[in-house]
Write a protein that holds these residues in place. Structure first.
Motif, short mmCIF file in Angstrom:
data_model
loop_
_atom_site.label_atom_id
_atom_site.label_comp_id
_atom_site.label_asym_id
_atom_site.label_seq_id
_atom_site.Cartn_x
_atom_site.Cartn_y
_atom_site.Cartn_z
N TYR A 84 0.80 -1.23 0.00
CA TYR A 84 0.00 0.00 0.00
C TYR A 84 0.83 1.28 0.00
CZ TYR A 84 -3.58 -3.40 1.08
OH TYR A 84 -4.42 -4.49 1.04
N ARG A 85 2.14 1.17 -0.10
CA ARG A 85 3.07 2.29 -0.20
C ARG A 85 2.84 3.33 0.90
NH1 ARG A 85 5.79 -0.91 -3.04
NH2 ARG A 85 5.27 -1.18 -5.21
N LYS A 86 2.51 4.56 0.49
CA LYS A 86 2.37 5.65 1.47
C LYS A 86 1.23 5.36 2.45
CE LYS A 86 1.59 10.60 1.90
NZ LYS A 86 1.20 11.82 1.22
N GLN A 87 0.10 4.89 1.94
CA GLN A 87 -1.02 4.56 2.82
C GLN A 87 -0.63 3.43 3.79
OE1 GLN A 87 -4.23 3.68 0.10
NE2 GLN A 87 -5.01 5.79 0.22
N GLY A 88 0.16 2.50 3.30
CA GLY A 88 0.65 1.41 4.15
C GLY A 88 1.56 1.92 5.25
N ALA A 89 2.40 2.90 4.92
CA ALA A 89 3.28 3.49 5.95
C ALA A 89 2.44 4.19 7.01
CB ALA A 89 4.26 4.45 5.30
N ILE A 90 1.40 4.89 6.59
CA ILE A 90 0.51 5.55 7.55
C ILE A 90 -0.22 4.50 8.38
CG2 ILE A 90 -1.52 7.05 7.79
CD1 ILE A 90 -0.57 8.44 5.15
N LEU A 91 -0.64 3.42 7.74
CA LEU A 91 -1.29 2.33 8.46
C LEU A 91 -0.36 1.77 9.54
CD1 LEU A 91 -3.46 -0.45 6.99
CD2 LEU A 91 -1.60 -1.07 8.48
N VAL A 92 0.89 1.55 9.20
CA VAL A 92 1.87 1.02 10.16
C VAL A 92 2.07 2.00 11.32
CG1 VAL A 92 4.31 0.43 10.45
CG2 VAL A 92 3.02 -0.50 8.52
N VAL A 93 2.09 3.30 11.02
CA VAL A 93 2.22 4.30 12.08
C VAL A 93 1.03 4.21 13.03
CG1 VAL A 93 2.20 6.79 12.57
CG2 VAL A 93 3.72 5.86 10.81
N PHE A 94 -0.19 4.11 12.49
CA PHE A 94 -1.38 4.01 13.33
C PHE A 94 -1.39 2.70 14.13
CE2 PHE A 94 -3.00 7.75 11.34
CZ PHE A 94 -3.96 8.25 12.21
N LEU A 95 -0.94 1.63 13.51
CA LEU A 95 -0.85 0.36 14.23
C LEU A 95 0.15 0.47 15.37
CD1 LEU A 95 -1.55 -2.64 14.55
CD2 LEU A 95 0.15 -3.15 12.79
N ALA A 96 1.30 1.08 15.11
CA ALA A 96 2.31 1.27 16.16
C ALA A 96 1.78 2.18 17.27
CB ALA A 96 3.59 1.84 15.57
N LEU A 97 1.04 3.21 16.90
CA LEU A 97 0.44 4.09 17.91
C LEU A 97 -0.57 3.34 18.76
CD1 LEU A 97 -0.07 7.37 15.82
CD2 LEU A 97 1.50 7.04 17.76
N ALA A 98 -1.36 2.47 18.12
CA ALA A 98 -2.35 1.68 18.86
C ALA A 98 -1.66 0.78 19.88
CB ALA A 98 -3.19 0.85 17.89
N VAL A 99 -0.62 0.08 19.44
CA VAL A 99 0.10 -0.82 20.34
C VAL A 99 0.81 -0.02 21.43
CG1 VAL A 99 1.95 -2.52 20.51
CG2 VAL A 99 0.34 -2.62 18.61
N GLY A 100 1.44 1.07 21.05
CA GLY A 100 2.13 1.90 22.04
C GLY A 100 1.19 2.46 23.09
N PHE A 101 0.03 2.95 22.64
CA PHE A 101 -0.96 3.48 23.58
C PHE A 101 -1.50 2.38 24.47
CE2 PHE A 101 -5.29 4.52 24.84
CZ PHE A 101 -5.12 5.78 25.40
N ALA A 102 -1.84 1.23 23.87
CA ALA A 102 -2.36 0.09 24.64
C ALA A 102 -1.34 -0.36 25.67
CB ALA A 102 -2.74 -1.05 23.71
N ASP A 103 -0.10 -0.50 25.25
CA ASP A 103 0.96 -0.98 26.13
C ASP A 103 1.19 -0.01 27.29
OD1 ASP A 103 3.32 -3.10 26.14
OD2 ASP A 103 4.17 -1.16 26.73
N TYR A 104 1.37 1.26 26.96
CA TYR A 104 1.66 2.25 28.00
C TYR A 104 0.50 2.40 28.98
CZ TYR A 104 2.62 6.56 30.43
OH TYR A 104 2.81 7.48 31.43
N SER A 105 -0.70 2.56 28.47
CA SER A 105 -1.83 2.79 29.36
C SER A 105 -2.12 1.56 30.21
CB SER A 105 -3.08 3.21 28.56
OG SER A 105 -3.42 2.23 27.61
N SER A 106 -1.94 0.38 29.66
CA SER A 106 -2.15 -0.85 30.42
C SER A 106 -1.11 -1.00 31.52
CB SER A 106 -2.09 -2.05 29.47
OG SER A 106 -2.05 -3.25 30.18
N ALA A 107 0.16 -0.92 31.15
CA ALA A 107 1.24 -1.19 32.09
C ALA A 107 1.51 -0.05 33.07
CB ALA A 107 2.52 -1.52 31.32
N SER A 108 1.37 1.18 32.61
CA SER A 108 1.79 2.32 33.44
C SER A 108 0.65 3.08 34.11
CB SER A 108 2.60 3.30 32.59
OG SER A 108 3.73 2.66 32.06
#
Length: 189
Positions: free
Chosen positions: A53-77
């Motif tokens: 998905y090129r550029k859209q895929g890169a944006i998708l990966v950023v949103f996926l990483a943000l989702a995991v980062g937010f889930a991880d931080y809010s859950s653990a911390s």
């Protein structure tokens, strides 16, 4: 948490941790919760999204990483320290009979951050790709559920810990998937 729910959770933990014990699970379940085992799958997903998905895929990966980062931080911390539930391997009641198949781990038990993170990934990917590939939903949920089961089997979480993490992670995953759809409205998988 009400006593009847705590007792049910401890009994279900005992059933999974003891009664389902077998040599195959003793080998497989510690692997299933180990990042070295599943990181290749997530690297493949990231590479595939960017390649396909090129550029859209890169944006998708950023949103996926943000989702995991937010889930991880809010859950653990945030959530875990405020609830302060002891892990089964540290709980005076269950620690006596807990079969610890991995190190107990530090910190608190509820919610399971593994469950939160993996269900955030499962919900995000399912929300984004379900219309094109219907198999993504059962595959990602099964993968995340096996990792959750492994958390209980190895003795580091109660069933309600992984259930709470799965629910919370799913909500986070959907929230970030909706955000992605708003940022990239024309995305078609």
């Amino acid at each position: 948490m009400p006593d009847f729910l705590l007792n049910f959770d401890r009994h279900l933990f005992y059933f999974i941790n003891h009664d389902l014990s077998n040599t195959f699970f003793d080998w497989l379940m510690p692997l299933m919760r180990n990042p070295k085992f599943w990181v290749q799958l997530y690297l493949f997903i990231i590479t595939f999204c960017i390649w396909r998905y090129r550029k859209q895929g890169a944006i998708l990966v950023v949103f996926l990483a943000l989702a995991v980062g937010f889930a991880d931080y809010s859950s653990a911390s945030i959530i875990k320290p405020n609830i302060s539930r002891l892990r089964p391997c540290r709980d005076p009641i269950t620690a006596q009979t807990d079969i610890s198949r991995v190190a107990c781990g530090t910190g608190y038990s509820f919610p399971s951050t593994h469950a939160t993170d993996h269900f955030a990934i499962a919900a995000f990917l399912s929300f984004i790709f379900f219309k094109r590939w219907r198999w993504v939903l059962p595959a990602t949920v099964l993968w995340a559920a096996i990792i959750c089961f492994a958390q209980v089997y190895v003795g580091v979480h109660y069933p309600l810990d992984v259930t709470g993490g799965a629910i919370y992670g799913s909500l986070v995953g959907v929230m970030f998937a909706v955000g992605f759809r708003k940022v990239v409205p024309g995305f078609t998988a």
